[in-house]
Write an enzyme that holds these catalytic residues in place. Structure first.
Site, PDB file in Angstrom:
ATOM      1  N   GLU A  81       0.947  -1.244  -0.147  1.00 37.49           N
ATOM      2  CA  GLU A  81       0.124  -0.022   0.055  1.00 37.49           C
ATOM      3  C   GLU A  81       0.888   1.160  -0.029  1.00 37.49           C
ATOM      4  O   GLU A  81       0.574   2.355   0.239  1.00 37.49           O
ATOM      5  CB  GLU A  81      -0.835   0.169   1.384  1.00 37.49           C
ATOM      6  CG  GLU A  81      -0.413  -0.253   2.418  1.00 37.49           C
ATOM      7  CD  GLU A  81      -1.555  -0.402   3.760  1.00 37.49           C
ATOM      8  OE1 GLU A  81      -2.220   0.542   3.905  1.00 37.49           O
ATOM      9  OE2 GLU A  81      -1.489  -1.245   4.341  1.00 37.49           O
ATOM     10  N   CYS A 113      -3.527  -3.600   4.508  1.00 44.01           N
ATOM     11  CA  CYS A 113      -2.651  -4.616   4.754  1.00 44.01           C
ATOM     12  C   CYS A 113      -2.894  -6.239   4.496  1.00 44.01           C
ATOM     13  O   CYS A 113      -2.403  -6.951   4.531  1.00 44.01           O
ATOM     14  CB  CYS A 113      -2.510  -4.608   6.373  1.00 44.01           C
ATOM     15  SG  CYS A 113      -2.351  -2.999   6.980  1.00 44.01           S
ATOM     16  N   HIS A 244      -2.441 -10.156  12.007  1.00 34.56           N
ATOM     17  CA  HIS A 244      -2.037  -9.060  11.447  1.00 34.56           C
ATOM     18  C   HIS A 244      -1.568  -8.020  12.954  1.00 34.56           C
ATOM     19  O   HIS A 244      -2.546  -8.018  13.701  1.00 34.56           O
ATOM     20  CB  HIS A 244      -3.227  -8.317  10.639  1.00 34.56           C
ATOM     21  CG  HIS A 244      -2.543  -7.031  10.462  1.00 34.56           C
ATOM     22  ND1 HIS A 244      -1.378  -6.520   9.679  1.00 34.56           N
ATOM     23  CD2 HIS A 244      -3.181  -5.757  10.612  1.00 34.56           C
ATOM     24  CE1 HIS A 244      -1.145  -5.215   9.628  1.00 34.56           C
ATOM     25  NE2 HIS A 244      -2.240  -4.718  10.215  1.00 34.56           N
TER      26      HIS A 244
HETATM   27  N1  CAA Z   1       1.060   3.040  30.944  1.00 34.86           N
HETATM   28  C1  CAA Z   1       0.868   2.020  30.311  1.00 34.86           C
HETATM   29  N2  CAA Z   1      -0.306   1.795  29.322  1.00 34.86           N
HETATM   30  C2  CAA Z   1      -1.006   2.964  29.137  1.00 34.86           C
HETATM   31  C3  CAA Z   1      -0.275   4.147  29.561  1.00 34.86           C
HETATM   32  C4  CAA Z   1       0.784   4.207  30.673  1.00 34.86           C
HETATM   33  N3  CAA Z   1       1.197   5.394  31.113  1.00 34.86           N
HETATM   34  N4  CAA Z   1      -0.823   5.194  29.072  1.00 34.86           N
HETATM   35  C5  CAA Z   1      -1.963   4.846  28.351  1.00 34.86           C
HETATM   36  N5  CAA Z   1      -1.779   3.462  28.089  1.00 34.86           N
HETATM   37  C6  CAA Z   1      -2.657   2.522  27.436  1.00 34.86           C
HETATM   38  C7  CAA Z   1      -3.791   2.655  27.197  1.00 34.86           C
HETATM   39  O1  CAA Z   1      -4.753   2.326  28.481  1.00 34.86           O
HETATM   40  C8  CAA Z   1      -4.556   1.938  25.976  1.00 34.86           C
HETATM   41  O2  CAA Z   1      -4.472   0.658  26.099  1.00 34.86           O
HETATM   42  P1  CAA Z   1      -5.956  -0.206  25.954  1.00 34.86           P
HETATM   43  O3  CAA Z   1      -6.076   0.098  24.442  1.00 34.86           O
HETATM   44  O4  CAA Z   1      -5.523  -1.673  26.479  1.00 34.86           O
HETATM   45  O5  CAA Z   1      -6.745   0.644  26.760  1.00 34.86           O
HETATM   46  C9  CAA Z   1      -2.954   1.997  25.135  1.00 34.86           C
HETATM   47  O6  CAA Z   1      -2.192   2.549  26.055  1.00 34.86           O
HETATM   48  C10 CAA Z   1      -3.136   3.199  23.958  1.00 34.86           C
HETATM   49  O7  CAA Z   1      -3.479   4.559  24.540  1.00 34.86           O
HETATM   50  P2  CAA Z   1      -4.778   5.286  24.034  1.00 34.86           P
HETATM   51  O8  CAA Z   1      -5.989   4.616  24.075  1.00 34.86           O
HETATM   52  O9  CAA Z   1      -4.543   6.465  24.657  1.00 34.86           O
HETATM   53  O10 CAA Z   1      -4.543   5.185  22.529  1.00 34.86           O
HETATM   54  P3  CAA Z   1      -3.609   6.250  21.504  1.00 34.86           P
HETATM   55  O11 CAA Z   1      -4.089   7.757  21.304  1.00 34.86           O
HETATM   56  O12 CAA Z   1      -2.179   6.175  22.040  1.00 34.86           O
HETATM   57  O13 CAA Z   1      -3.836   5.587  20.056  1.00 34.86           O
HETATM   58  C11 CAA Z   1      -4.063   3.963  18.690  1.00 34.86           C
HETATM   59  C12 CAA Z   1      -3.778   4.258  19.723  1.00 34.86           C
HETATM   60  C13 CAA Z   1      -5.436   4.395  18.224  1.00 34.86           C
HETATM   61  C14 CAA Z   1      -4.037   2.540  18.288  1.00 34.86           C
HETATM   62  C15 CAA Z   1      -3.060   4.647  17.675  1.00 34.86           C
HETATM   63  O14 CAA Z   1      -1.709   4.302  17.798  1.00 34.86           O
HETATM   64  C16 CAA Z   1      -3.403   4.710  16.077  1.00 34.86           C
HETATM   65  O15 CAA Z   1      -4.057   5.322  15.688  1.00 34.86           O
HETATM   66  N6  CAA Z   1      -2.656   3.882  15.247  1.00 34.86           N
HETATM   67  C17 CAA Z   1      -2.837   3.595  13.998  1.00 34.86           C
HETATM   68  C18 CAA Z   1      -4.014   2.879  13.671  1.00 34.86           C
HETATM   69  C19 CAA Z   1      -3.899   1.072  13.867  1.00 34.86           C
HETATM   70  O16 CAA Z   1      -2.803   0.555  14.203  1.00 34.86           O
HETATM   71  N7  CAA Z   1      -5.073   0.576  14.085  1.00 34.86           N
HETATM   72  C20 CAA Z   1      -5.134  -0.661  14.314  1.00 34.86           C
HETATM   73  C21 CAA Z   1      -6.318  -1.502  13.773  1.00 34.86           C
HETATM   74  S1  CAA Z   1      -6.347  -1.096  11.901  1.00 34.86           S
HETATM   75  C22 CAA Z   1      -5.227  -2.151  11.239  1.00 34.86           C
HETATM   76  O17 CAA Z   1      -4.652  -3.182  11.978  1.00 34.86           O
HETATM   77  C23 CAA Z   1      -4.732  -1.847   9.859  1.00 34.86           C
HETATM   78  C24 CAA Z   1      -3.299  -1.219  10.055  1.00 34.86           C
HETATM   79  O18 CAA Z   1      -2.331  -1.836   9.954  1.00 34.86           O
HETATM   80  C25 CAA Z   1      -3.093   0.111  10.220  1.00 34.86           C
END
Ligand code: CAA
Length: 403
Positions: A81, A113, A244
């Site tokens: 992609e 993906c 994945h």
């Molecule tokens: N210590 C430990 N853990 C902590 C923490 C700390 N101090 N602070 C936060 N966390 C944890 C949160 O609790 C959360 O865990 P859970 O999901 O288990 O609740 C985790 O860290 C992530 O924190 P947030 O919920 O605040 O999320 P974020 O704003 O960091 O965003 C995300 C996370 C949405 C995955 C972001 O990284 C993102 O947009 N990534 C790209 C999209 C992606 O990868 N999507 C996956 C599905 S789509 C797919 O698979 C296709 C692809 O390849 C893209």
């Protein structure tokens, strides 16, 4: 007839960033990235590498390791992609760089993906169809995952390629003919034609992934032959489950959801124990490379076979592929006896030889983009993107540039 993956080879770029360094620069607790997302390091491509050089290097490593004459390849599929042209496929550049013969079906596949799995399944069907000649396909999944600097997606970047030889002597993984698929039009992650970085609705993308997992797995269970007895769990019979993996925590969420869908009444302790045994062993390399989009699932497979191939011989694995947008597939494969002879996909050696860069250097590389040019002194790739001349992308061997 057994059809499947004869051998895999991996390539990841030379540079890597520690996520603890990124956390410090973005003023977030390091545990949020290392435990919250489960990522330790991410691979960064230098300006002289693009998806063509990543794919071609993985392909060259595979043909050499498997001792295959490029003329034997009757189908070359590149899944990505991170395409470099709206019309000209990455695959035809790779065809040229690898010296594959003219009698070859060559094309690029795209569905986020999922395309790596689309390519693998297409190649396996083509091998099964026979057509009166010995059929061997080369499937390469390659990507550079890019999100905006400072965005929530930033810690889930990465880069790499996995090449797979698909044929009738599958020494790495025998593919089952049954698979469960699931598709639907969702806007969880996409990249409009004028953008380098993806747009993502992050939390929604996690939900879409888990919904697709349920859909694909239930479709698979409906096709399982012989059918499972009512109430029997399929996941009990799969020694490892590979997902994945955009970031390792996603695989942990997926594993928990899969156990529930499969009817295994699990409390938190049992789910955690199952995750440690069945899913975590497949995640060691992706935690150090980051998201490689189409290649992610196959990087998990390659690293798992490399780390514990002999112990897995005779066992069955479950694999789940997800592509945003979305399309997903759940399938299984059996690890053949003697797998250890082909298990070295180069993962451990590549990871041991990388150079770690700091955040300013990472930002310079990302902002500079794929400018092409001279490879750095410690360059480990086999091909270099030298730049665009007369609207044409040009590539060379690193040695040819020095000469
Ligand atoms: N210590 C430990 N853990 C902590 C923490 C700390 N101090 N602070 C936060 N966390 C944890 C949160 O609790 C959360 O865990 P859970 O999901 O288990 O609740 C985790 O860290 C992530 O924190 P947030 O919920 O605040 O999320 P974020 O704003 O960091 O965003 C995300 C996370 C949405 C995955 C972001 O990284 C993102 O947009 N990534 C790209 C999209 C992606 O990868 N999507 C996956 C599905 S789509 C797919 O698979 C296709 C692809 O390849 C893209």
């Amino acid at each position: 007839m057994s059809v499947g993956i004869e051998r895999l080879s991996v390539y990841v770029p030379q540079y890597a960033l520690r996520l603890t360094d990124l956390a410090a620069a973005r003023d977030v607790p390091p545990e949020k990235l290392t435990a919250g997302l489960g990522v330790q390091e991410m691979a960064i491509a230098p300006p002289c590498e693009d998806v063509v050089t990543l794919a071609a290097t993985a392909g060259a490593r595979l043909l050499r390791a498997a001792d295959v004459d490029p003329e034997e390849i009757g189908m070359l599929l590149v899944a990505t992609e991170t395409g470099v042209d709206h019309s000209k496929p990455v695959s035809i550049f790779v065809h040229d760089l690898l010296g594959i013969g003219r009698r070859c079906r060559v094309y690029e596949l795209k569905h986020a993906c999922y395309a790596g799995t689309a390519a693998l399944m297409t190649a396996a069907d083509w091998v099964r169809a026979d057509g009166g000649r010995v059929r061997r396909a080369l499937v390469i999944a390659a990507d550079i995952a890019r999100y905006e600097i400072g965005s929530p997606g930033e810690p889930t970047q990465g880069a790499g390629a996995v090449a797979m030889l698909v044929g009738r002597a599958p020494q790495a993984l025998v593919l089952s003919e049954q698979s469960g698929t699931y598709a639907g039009n969702v806007h969880d992650f996409w990249r409009p034609l004028d953008r380098r970085e993806a747009i993502v609705d992050g939390k929604y993308s996690v939900e879409c992934y888990l919904d697709a997992l349920a859909g694909a797995f239930l479709a698979y269970r409906g096709l399982e032959r012989p059918p499972l007895a009512a109430g029997a769990a399929l996941t009990d019979r799969l020694v490892r489950l590979l997902y994945h993996t955009p970031f390792p925590k996603m695989a942990m969420k997926a594993h928990r959801r899969l156990l529930e869908i499969d009817g295994r009444a699990v409390d938190d302790d049992a789910a955690a124990a199952s995750y440690r045994t069945q899913a975590a062993p497949g995640l060691a390399a992706v935690a150090r490379v980051g998201n490689t989009y189409t290649a992610s699932l196959y990087l998990c497979l390659a690293a798992l076979l490399e780390a514990e191939g002999r112990a897995l011989a005779g066992e069955r694995l479950g694999l789940f592929s997800y592509g945003s947008g979305c399309c997903a597939e759940f399938f299984t494969g059996s690890v053949p006896e003697g797998v250890e002879a082909v298990a070295d996909a180069g993962v451990a050696a590549l990871l041991a030889g990388r150079t770690f860069i700091d955040v300013p250097a990472y930002e310079r590389l990302v902002r500079g983009g794929e400018a092409g040019g001279e490879p750095p002194a410690d360059f480990a790739g086999e091909f270099v993107f030298t730049g665009v001349r007369n609207q044409r992308r040009e590539y060379a061997r690193p040695g040819a540039l020095a000469a």
